[in-house]
Design a protein around this motif. Structure first.
Motif, mmCIF file in Angstrom:
data_model
loop_
_atom_site.group_PDB
_atom_site.id
_atom_site.type_symbol
_atom_site.label_atom_id
_atom_site.label_comp_id
_atom_site.label_asym_id
_atom_site.label_seq_id
_atom_site.Cartn_x
_atom_site.Cartn_y
_atom_site.Cartn_z
ATOM 1 N N SER A 1 0.839 -1.209 0.000
ATOM 2 C CA SER A 1 0.000 0.000 0.000
ATOM 3 C C SER A 1 0.870 1.253 0.000
ATOM 4 C CB SER A 1 -0.928 0.009 1.209
ATOM 5 O OG SER A 1 -1.847 -1.035 1.123
ATOM 6 N N HIS A 2 1.897 1.259 0.849
ATOM 7 C CA HIS A 2 2.785 2.425 0.887
ATOM 8 C C HIS A 2 3.490 2.596 -0.448
ATOM 9 C CE1 HIS A 2 5.421 5.564 2.253
ATOM 10 N NE2 HIS A 2 6.349 4.945 1.541
ATOM 11 N N LEU A 3 3.973 1.498 -1.016
ATOM 12 C CA LEU A 3 4.685 1.567 -2.286
ATOM 13 C C LEU A 3 3.793 2.128 -3.397
ATOM 14 C CD1 LEU A 3 7.561 0.871 -3.084
ATOM 15 C CD2 LEU A 3 6.771 -1.405 -3.714
ATOM 16 N N ALA A 4 2.559 1.666 -3.436
ATOM 17 C CA ALA A 4 1.617 2.161 -4.449
ATOM 18 C C ALA A 4 1.421 3.667 -4.301
ATOM 19 C CB ALA A 4 0.279 1.439 -4.332
ATOM 20 N N MET A 5 1.203 4.115 -3.084
ATOM 21 C CA MET A 5 0.974 5.540 -2.860
ATOM 22 C C MET A 5 2.255 6.356 -3.062
ATOM 23 S SD MET A 5 -2.157 5.413 -2.626
ATOM 24 C CE MET A 5 -2.285 7.189 -2.583
ATOM 25 N N ALA A 6 3.411 5.770 -2.729
ATOM 26 C CA ALA A 6 4.687 6.458 -2.945
ATOM 27 C C ALA A 6 4.901 6.721 -4.434
ATOM 28 C CB ALA A 6 5.836 5.630 -2.374
ATOM 29 N N TYR A 7 4.601 5.720 -5.263
ATOM 30 C CA TYR A 7 4.757 5.911 -6.704
ATOM 31 C C TYR A 7 3.719 6.882 -7.251
ATOM 32 C CZ TYR A 7 8.660 2.831 -7.372
ATOM 33 O OH TYR A 7 9.922 2.287 -7.336
ATOM 34 N N GLN A 8 2.539 6.889 -6.665
ATOM 35 C CA GLN A 8 1.541 7.869 -7.099
ATOM 36 C C GLN A 8 2.024 9.284 -6.757
ATOM 37 O OE1 GLN A 8 -1.020 7.432 -9.044
ATOM 38 N NE2 GLN A 8 -1.559 9.590 -8.985
ATOM 39 N N ARG A 9 2.595 9.444 -5.550
ATOM 40 C CA ARG A 9 3.130 10.761 -5.182
ATOM 41 C C ARG A 9 4.273 11.151 -6.124
ATOM 42 N NH1 ARG A 9 1.707 8.865 -0.011
ATOM 43 N NH2 ARG A 9 3.729 7.855 0.302
ATOM 44 N N ALA A 10 5.132 10.181 -6.466
ATOM 45 C CA ALA A 10 6.235 10.472 -7.393
ATOM 46 C C ALA A 10 5.683 10.910 -8.745
ATOM 47 C CB ALA A 10 7.124 9.235 -7.546
ATOM 48 N N ARG A 11 4.649 10.244 -9.193
ATOM 49 C CA ARG A 11 4.008 10.590 -10.469
ATOM 50 C C ARG A 11 3.474 12.024 -10.429
ATOM 51 N NH1 ARG A 11 -1.655 9.031 -12.049
ATOM 52 N NH2 ARG A 11 -1.779 9.603 -14.223
ATOM 53 N N GLU A 12 2.939 12.409 -9.278
ATOM 54 C CA GLU A 12 2.385 13.750 -9.106
ATOM 55 C C GLU A 12 3.425 14.766 -8.637
ATOM 56 O OE1 GLU A 12 -0.782 13.004 -6.331
ATOM 57 O OE2 GLU A 12 -2.057 12.090 -7.866
ATOM 58 N N GLU A 13 4.669 14.320 -8.529
ATOM 59 C CA GLU A 13 5.780 15.146 -8.053
ATOM 60 C C GLU A 13 5.524 15.707 -6.658
ATOM 61 O OE1 GLU A 13 6.841 17.958 -11.092
ATOM 62 O OE2 GLU A 13 7.165 16.366 -12.574
ATOM 63 N N LYS A 14 5.011 14.848 -5.782
ATOM 64 C CA LYS A 14 4.794 15.185 -4.368
ATOM 65 C C LYS A 14 5.712 14.306 -3.534
ATOM 66 C CE LYS A 14 -0.068 16.332 -5.035
ATOM 67 N NZ LYS A 14 -1.449 15.973 -4.692
ATOM 68 N N GLU A 15 5.941 14.696 -2.281
ATOM 69 C CA GLU A 15 6.808 13.926 -1.388
ATOM 70 C C GLU A 15 6.233 13.904 0.017
ATOM 71 O OE1 GLU A 15 10.963 14.974 -1.153
ATOM 72 O OE2 GLU A 15 10.988 15.562 -3.261
ATOM 73 N N VAL A 16 6.638 12.888 0.787
ATOM 74 C CA VAL A 16 6.338 12.848 2.213
ATOM 75 C C VAL A 16 7.556 13.410 2.946
ATOM 76 C CG1 VAL A 16 4.779 10.871 2.109
ATOM 77 C CG2 VAL A 16 7.208 10.482 2.464
#
Length: 118
Positions: free
Chosen positions: A45-60
């Motif tokens: 779940s984290h990996l999926a959302m991490a890649y979605q954030r990368a796609r959107e150029e967002k970061e945690v």
């Protein structure tokens, strides 16, 4: 796990490229480490959302310095780091360092769960 990935894809939370990638990672982890299902689901779940954030150029935000130091002191850290590099090299997008820290955190937890089973 398949249902969760498909649900995220159908809801438009992640794209097809991310869904295919995280499904492959989930299958690989199940083969490599017969660990607790809950831990694998959290990582995926984290990996999926991490890649979605990368796609959107967002970061945690990065882990706190204290938590990062504790993580690096994990007895399975080196193995987790090697596995992280292996898994992420095939990823659909480039993850920020902060995202990699969280992936490492999840991997260390999984590896420690595996130790506890033996």
């Amino acid at each position: 796990m398949d249902e969760r990935i498909e649900l995220l894809r159908k809801a438009g939370v992640i794209n097809e490229k991310i869904a295919v990638y995280v499904q492959a990672v989930a299958e690989e982890l199940k083969k490599l480490y017969p660990v607790k299902r809950e831990g694998v689901e959290m990582l995926i779940s984290h990996l999926a959302m991490a890649y979605q954030r990368a796609r959107e150029e967002k970061e945690v935000e990065e882990l706190s310095e204290q938590l990062w130091e504790e993580l690096q002191g994990c007895c399975r850290y080196q193995e987790a780091e090697r596995l992280c590099r292996q898994l992420l090299k095939e990823g659909p997008y480039i993850l920020a360092q902060s995202e990699k820290q969280y992936v490492l955190l999840h991997l260390c937890n999984l590896l420690q769960q595996e130790d506890e089973k033996h």
